[in-house]
Write a protein that holds these residues in place. Structure first.
Motif, PDB file in Angstrom:
ATOM      1  N   UNK A 187     -11.041  -3.878  17.044  1.00 26.16           N
ATOM      2  CA  UNK A 187     -12.276  -3.633  17.779  1.00 26.16           C
ATOM      3  C   UNK A 187     -13.506  -3.689  16.890  1.00 26.16           C
ATOM      4  N   UNK A 188     -13.324  -3.631  15.565  1.00 31.49           N
ATOM      5  CA  UNK A 188     -14.483  -3.623  14.672  1.00 31.49           C
ATOM      6  C   UNK A 188     -14.105  -4.182  13.312  1.00 31.49           C
ATOM      7  N   UNK A 189     -15.132  -4.460  12.495  1.00 33.79           N
ATOM      8  CA  UNK A 189     -14.944  -4.906  11.114  1.00 33.79           C
ATOM      9  C   UNK A 189     -15.322  -3.734  10.224  1.00 33.79           C
ATOM     10  N   UNK A 190     -14.393  -3.274   9.409  1.00 30.70           N
ATOM     11  CA  UNK A 190     -14.602  -2.057   8.631  1.00 30.70           C
ATOM     12  C   UNK A 190     -15.432  -2.314   7.388  1.00 30.70           C
ATOM     13  N   UNK A 191     -15.987  -1.236   6.834  1.00 29.86           N
ATOM     14  CA  UNK A 191     -16.807  -1.348   5.631  1.00 29.86           C
ATOM     15  C   UNK A 191     -15.947  -1.758   4.435  1.00 29.86           C
ATOM     16  N   UNK A 192     -14.686  -1.299   4.391  1.00 30.92           N
ATOM     17  CA  UNK A 192     -13.826  -1.684   3.283  1.00 30.92           C
ATOM     18  C   UNK A 192     -13.568  -3.175   3.259  1.00 30.92           C
ATOM     19  N   UNK A 193     -13.310  -3.731   4.432  1.00 30.09           N
ATOM     20  CA  UNK A 193     -13.083  -5.172   4.527  1.00 30.09           C
ATOM     21  C   UNK A 193     -14.328  -5.952   4.113  1.00 30.09           C
ATOM     22  N   UNK A 194     -15.491  -5.461   4.530  1.00 25.82           N
ATOM     23  CA  UNK A 194     -16.720  -6.177   4.220  1.00 25.82           C
ATOM     24  C   UNK A 194     -17.058  -6.079   2.736  1.00 25.82           C
ATOM     25  N   UNK A 195     -16.846  -4.932   2.118  1.00 31.91           N
ATOM     26  CA  UNK A 195     -17.125  -4.793   0.684  1.00 31.91           C
ATOM     27  C   UNK A 195     -16.238  -5.733  -0.136  1.00 31.91           C
ATOM     28  N   UNK A 196     -14.959  -5.803   0.226  1.00 29.54           N
ATOM     29  CA  UNK A 196     -14.055  -6.708  -0.489  1.00 29.54           C
ATOM     30  C   UNK A 196     -14.483  -8.152  -0.319  1.00 29.54           C
ATOM     31  N   UNK A 197     -14.941  -8.495   0.874  1.00 33.19           N
ATOM     32  CA  UNK A 197     -15.371  -9.864   1.136  1.00 33.19           C
ATOM     33  C   UNK A 197     -16.627 -10.213   0.342  1.00 33.19           C
ATOM     34  N   UNK A 198     -17.591  -9.290   0.326  1.00 34.37           N
ATOM     35  CA  UNK A 198     -18.837  -9.529  -0.413  1.00 34.37           C
ATOM     36  C   UNK A 198     -18.558  -9.680  -1.905  1.00 34.37           C
ATOM     37  N   UNK A 199     -17.621  -8.884  -2.411  1.00 41.57           N
ATOM     38  CA  UNK A 199     -17.281  -8.969  -3.830  1.00 41.57           C
ATOM     39  C   UNK A 199     -16.691 -10.334  -4.163  1.00 41.57           C
ATOM     40  N   UNK A 200     -15.811 -10.838  -3.322  1.00 41.67           N
ATOM     41  CA  UNK A 200     -15.218 -12.153  -3.570  1.00 41.67           C
ATOM     42  C   UNK A 200     -16.231 -13.269  -3.384  1.00 41.67           C
ATOM     43  N   UNK A 201     -17.161 -13.081  -2.453  1.00 42.43           N
ATOM     44  CA  UNK A 201     -18.153 -14.117  -2.183  1.00 42.43           C
ATOM     45  C   UNK A 201     -19.139 -14.289  -3.326  1.00 42.43           C
ATOM     46  N   UNK A 202     -19.204 -13.308  -4.211  1.00 44.39           N
ATOM     47  CA  UNK A 202     -20.138 -13.394  -5.327  1.00 44.39           C
ATOM     48  C   UNK A 202     -19.610 -14.264  -6.462  1.00 44.39           C
ATOM     49  N   UNK A 203     -18.371 -14.745  -6.359  1.00 48.68           N
ATOM     50  CA  UNK A 203     -17.789 -15.556  -7.425  1.00 48.68           C
ATOM     51  C   UNK A 203     -18.358 -16.972  -7.403  1.00 48.68           C
ATOM     52  N   UNK A 204     -18.201 -17.667  -8.507  1.00 50.39           N
ATOM     53  CA  UNK A 204     -18.688 -19.042  -8.628  1.00 50.39           C
ATOM     54  C   UNK A 204     -17.818 -19.983  -7.799  1.00 50.39           C
ATOM     55  N   UNK A 205     -18.418 -20.904  -7.048  1.00 51.88           N
ATOM     56  CA  UNK A 205     -17.621 -21.854  -6.261  1.00 51.88           C
ATOM     57  C   UNK A 205     -16.706 -22.684  -7.161  1.00 51.88           C
ATOM     58  N   UNK A 206     -15.431 -22.708  -6.832  1.00 48.20           N
ATOM     59  CA  UNK A 206     -14.494 -23.459  -7.658  1.00 48.20           C
ATOM     60  C   UNK A 206     -14.682 -24.961  -7.501  1.00 48.20           C
ATOM     61  N   UNK A 207     -15.218 -25.393  -6.354  1.00 51.14           N
ATOM     62  CA  UNK A 207     -15.416 -26.820  -6.126  1.00 51.14           C
ATOM     63  C   UNK A 207     -16.770 -27.332  -6.550  1.00 51.14           C
ATOM     64  N   UNK A 208     -17.608 -26.478  -7.079  1.00 49.71           N
ATOM     65  CA  UNK A 208     -18.905 -26.928  -7.553  1.00 49.71           C
ATOM     66  C   UNK A 208     -19.980 -27.023  -6.504  1.00 49.71           C
ATOM     67  N   UNK A 209     -19.681 -26.645  -5.238  1.00 46.03           N
ATOM     68  CA  UNK A 209     -20.711 -26.766  -4.205  1.00 46.03           C
ATOM     69  C   UNK A 209     -21.164 -25.378  -3.737  1.00 46.03           C
ATOM     70  N   UNK A 210     -20.562 -24.838  -2.687  1.00 53.03           N
ATOM     71  CA  UNK A 210     -21.027 -23.583  -2.110  1.00 53.03           C
ATOM     72  C   UNK A 210     -19.871 -22.618  -1.888  1.00 53.03           C
TER      73      UNK A 210
END
Length: 454
Positions: A155-178
């Motif tokens: 029914x919802x997206x939890x804060x724990x799930x979102x924090x983990x996602x934001x942390x992973x999204x901060x990594x450098x793109x492995x393919x060189x684009x986005x």
């Protein structure tokens, strides 16, 4: 498939906007801005992206994106037949790339389809979404290493799930684009999860793009602070003719069946596909549309409510049963189920907490599936009373449910326009009540009584 936007039905204006943004994003990469994450680029600016683009632009390949048989390339941002080319991206004010987007529109308009297609265009080696290169293929298939898709099962997206996602999204793109994050049903973010996402959007990494999907930009769906930092792409309900064309072209549905399913689904592409291809979906729809004839008294109204709830629960149970069993088996195997020895037995005794957490998540997913199934039934019922209303008003519009047009016409004569409108409003109020977390059975019983009384 001609390109990644081929299945975005009836959204020509949005496609133009997204093509321009993709071309602008490709220009940013070529210009080296932002360049912080672009490690290992030679001094002359030529890198592996250029080499890969040349591979797919080989003029010797008549089937490739760079083929000149038509005089224009589907992947050439500057092609005269491409309204979203680089020249347009530079000329049109506000048509450039930004790091956060919101796709809005009614159910079935293609919000998630647009987000995935845009992500594929950003990962395309040409920057236009050719539909042929590895970036396009892997993104649409859900296997691209730099594209993360969040599909809330509960029914919802939890804060724990979102924090983990934001942390992973901060990594450098492995393919060189986005590095791309797609959040379907962003209106299900909890307040804490929204705050975690807001911080990432306020201070985004150089190569990270956030794509949010929500019904609208109303504060009930997306917070004002997140909305103010995103570019909005509004989508509309696609016309029935466009939906039917996609069913015929993509799914091989017979034209007459496609036309009927597109009209009955009221522009919802996914629902139209289910109606066209799934006999059980058609049977459930027929049972829902028989409800107005069954409302002969108070007892019949409660019986109809129970039947509708039970049908939604059964449909949801079937839809999640396979996934639940697979998840439980995988977790038990990971915890050592079936192993021998004291170590395996001890591991299983200590696994009760993890199994309970899995059951909690599966229960939340089942609740979501039940509500989605019930909402589909309510949409069909609303379409019936909409037909009765338009017939009572003698409006020159085609009915939604052509196969129940005779019943709707009889209802229009019996209830008149005012009575039809009250019944339609009762169905819409039931949908709103369930969305506001009223118990579905209570909301549906109240609706049935309102439909009977008129």
């Amino acid at each position: 498939m001609t390109d990644v936007f081929a299945d975005l039905v009836g959204q020509d204006e949005a496609v133009v906007t997204l093509r321009r943004a993709a071309a602008s994003a490709a220009a940013l990469l070529r210009a080296g801005a932002p360049v912080a994450a672009r490690v290992g680029v030679p001094a002359d600016g030529y890198d592996d992206l250029d080499a890969l683009a040349e591979q797919f632009d080989d003029p010797g390949d008549p089937s490739g994106p760079g083929a000149s048989g038509s005089g224009e390339s589907a992947c050439d941002p500057g092609a005269s037949g491409d309204p979203g080319g680089a020249a347009a991206a530079e000329a049109a004010p506000g048509a450039g790339m930004t790091h956060a987007w919101i796709f809005t529109g009614p159910p079935g308009s293609g919000r998630s389809v647009a987000a995935r297609a845009f992500a594929a265009a950003l990962q395309c080696v040409h920057g236009t979404g050719c539909g042929r290169c590895p970036g396009c293929h892997t993104t649409l298939a859900g296997t691209h290493a730099d594209v993360r898709l969040v599909v809330p099962e509960g029914l919802s997206i939890s804060v724990g799930e979102m924090r983990a996602l934001v942390l992973r999204a901060a990594s450098t793109p492995s393919g060189g684009r986005w590095q791309i994050v797609i959040i379907e049903d962003a209106d299900r973010l909890t307040e804490a999860a929204g705050n975690a996402l807001l911080k990432a959007i306020e201070e985004p990494p150089p190569r990270t793009v956030f794509l949010l999907c929500a019904p609208s930009t109303h504060p009930d769906d997306v917070s004002v602070t997140i909305r103010s930092r995103c570019r909005v792409v509004p989508l509309r309900q696609p016309p029935a003719g466009a939906v039917a064309e996609v069913l015929v072209r993509r799914d091989g549905v017979a034209p007459d069946v496609a036309q009927w399913a597109a009209a009955a689904a009221q522009g919802h592409v996914g629902r139209a596909r289910r109606l066209a291809r799934d006999p059980e979906a058609r049977q459930r729809r027929e049972a829902v549309l028989a409800v107005p004839r069954r409302l002969t008294g108070v007892g019949a109204a409660f019986d109809a409510a129970s039947a509708l709830i039970e049908a939604a629960e059964a449909e949801a149970a079937v839809s999640v049963a396979e996934a639940d069993e697979a998840e439980r088996a995988a977790l038990q195997t990971a915890l050592g189920a079936g192993g021998t020895g004291r170590g395996a037995a001890g591991a299983m005794r200590g696994a009760a907490g993890q199994l309970k957490d899995l059951e909690r998540r599966q229960k939340s997913r089942a609740t979501r599936a039940q509500r989605d199934a019930l909402d589909r039934a309510l949409v069909d019922l609303a379409g019936f009373y909409r037909d009765a209303l338009t017939m009572a008003l003698r409006a020159p519009v085609a009915p939604v449910h052509t196969d129940t047009a005779t019943t709707a016409a009889a209802g229009a004569q019996k209830w008149d326009a005012e009575g039809s409108l009250r019944r339609l409003e009762a169905v819409l109020e039931c949908r709103a009540a369930i969305e506001a977390n009223v118990k579905p059975r209570i909301a549906v019983e109240a609706m049935m009584l309102s439909l009977w009384r008129g």
